[in-house]
Design an enzyme around this catalytic site. Structure first.
Site, PDB file in Angstrom:
ATOM      1  N   GLY A   1      22.472  48.782  39.265  1.00 13.26           N
ATOM      2  CA  GLY A   1      22.168  48.883  40.292  1.00 13.26           C
ATOM      3  C   GLY A   1      20.588  49.740  40.432  1.00 13.26           C
ATOM      4  O   GLY A   1      21.221  50.736  39.534  1.00 13.26           O
TER       5      GLY A   1
ATOM      6  N   ALA B   1      20.061  55.246  39.190  1.00 10.72           N
ATOM      7  CA  ALA B   1      20.352  53.639  39.290  1.00 10.72           C
ATOM      8  C   ALA B   1      22.271  53.781  37.956  1.00 10.72           C
ATOM      9  O   ALA B   1      22.016  54.955  37.970  1.00 10.72           O
ATOM     10  CB  ALA B   1      19.629  53.260  37.797  1.00 10.72           C
ATOM     11  N   ASP B   2      22.942  52.881  37.984  1.00 13.34           N
ATOM     12  CA  ASP B   2      23.653  52.609  37.428  1.00 13.34           C
ATOM     13  C   ASP B   2      24.306  50.691  37.309  1.00 13.34           C
ATOM     14  O   ASP B   2      24.198  50.016  37.774  1.00 13.34           O
ATOM     15  CB  ASP B   2      25.195  52.161  38.738  1.00 13.34           C
ATOM     16  CG  ASP B   2      26.255  52.889  37.943  1.00 13.34           C
ATOM     17  OD1 ASP B   2      26.387  54.227  37.029  1.00 13.34           O
ATOM     18  OD2 ASP B   2      26.766  51.684  37.471  1.00 13.34           O
ATOM     19  N   THR B   3      24.983  51.345  35.950  1.00 14.14           N
ATOM     20  CA  THR B   3      24.837  49.804  35.469  1.00 14.14           C
ATOM     21  C   THR B   3      25.989  49.574  34.847  1.00 14.14           C
ATOM     22  O   THR B   3      26.652  50.057  34.376  1.00 14.14           O
ATOM     23  CB  THR B   3      24.347  49.595  33.913  1.00 14.14           C
ATOM     24  OG1 THR B   3      22.506  49.721  33.900  1.00 14.14           O
ATOM     25  CG2 THR B   3      24.140  48.021  33.240  1.00 14.14           C
TER      26      THR B   3
ATOM     27  N   LYS C   1      25.028  58.410  44.040  1.00 14.73           N
ATOM     28  CA  LYS C   1      24.026  58.922  42.645  1.00 14.73           C
ATOM     29  C   LYS C   1      22.693  59.879  43.899  1.00 14.73           C
ATOM     30  O   LYS C   1      22.393  61.077  44.196  1.00 14.73           O
ATOM     31  CB  LYS C   1      23.682  59.224  41.591  1.00 14.73           C
ATOM     32  CG  LYS C   1      24.812  58.446  41.283  1.00 14.73           C
ATOM     33  CD  LYS C   1      23.723  57.622  39.963  1.00 14.73           C
ATOM     34  CE  LYS C   1      25.177  56.911  38.549  1.00 14.73           C
ATOM     35  NZ  LYS C   1      25.201  56.261  37.386  1.00 14.73           N
TER      36      LYS C   1
END
Length: 194
Positions: A109, A72-74, A56
């Site tokens: 992340g 961010a990524d969850t 991203k």
């Protein structure tokens, strides 16, 4: 925040991430665009969130001037499976049934970057659900429509209040941003006062 003196961009539509960053005292702008969220099939499950956060960031970095960017990524990892955002109520119900009475990991992340530097981090929290009844699952899915949440639940919502027995790790990580780690890294992007 008075002691952070660079323009900050949060590249996330998540209202939860926006609330956490604001609560930590940061002023920021939200900027979003569609980014392909596929990842290599042979990528270790634990690395997916960090990989997607970096991916991203790479879409935005060429357009940065003096700004600092946060992406961010969850993901929710149940044994050897990744539970993404459910497509509909049926899928959300199936996910919550799978999470019921067991434990899983929530991995977020984050990539923090400017024109010159890119720092990636991740955080993992173990979450333990009680055995949920069919009525509890159906009520939550119909009332809260958790279709924008990995694993089909928000820890800060009703299902988290009545269904989560304990967590090991950061609560804020499960909400969507390991804010203590993010704060620490952001301070390294600060410009020294002249």
């Amino acid at each position: 925040m008075k002691n952070f003196n660079r323009p900050l961009i949060l590249a996330s539509n998540s209202p939860r991430r926006q609330e956490l960053l604001k609560a930590a005292g940061f002023n920021f702008k939200v900027r979003t665009s569609e980014v392909d969220e596929t990842y290599p099939s042979d990528l270790p499950l634990h690395d997916i969130a960090k990989y997607l956060a970096r991916k991203k960031a790479e879409a935005y970095i060429p357009h940065l001037k003096n700004e600092v960017l946060i992406t961010a990524d969850t993901i929710v990892k149940l044994k050897d499976e990744i539970l993404e955002k459910p497509k509909d109520a049926d899928e959300a119900t199936k996910m919550l049934r799978a999470l019921s009475g067991t434990d899983h990991e929530v991995i977020t992340g984050v990539c923090i970057a400017d024109k010159k530097l890119q720092v990636s981090l991740d955080d993992t929290t173990k979450v333990y659900f009680k055995t949920l009844t069919s009525n509890e699952i159906e009520y939550y899915v119909s009332q809260y429509e958790p279709f924008d949440k990995a694993g089909a639940y928000g820890i800060q919502e009703w299902i988290g209040m009545i269904g989560i027995r304990k967590i090991v790790g950061s609560y804020f990580n499960v909400v969507g941003l390991p804010i203590a780690k993010v704060y620490e890294v952001l301070m390294n992007f600060n410009q020294p006062k002249s």
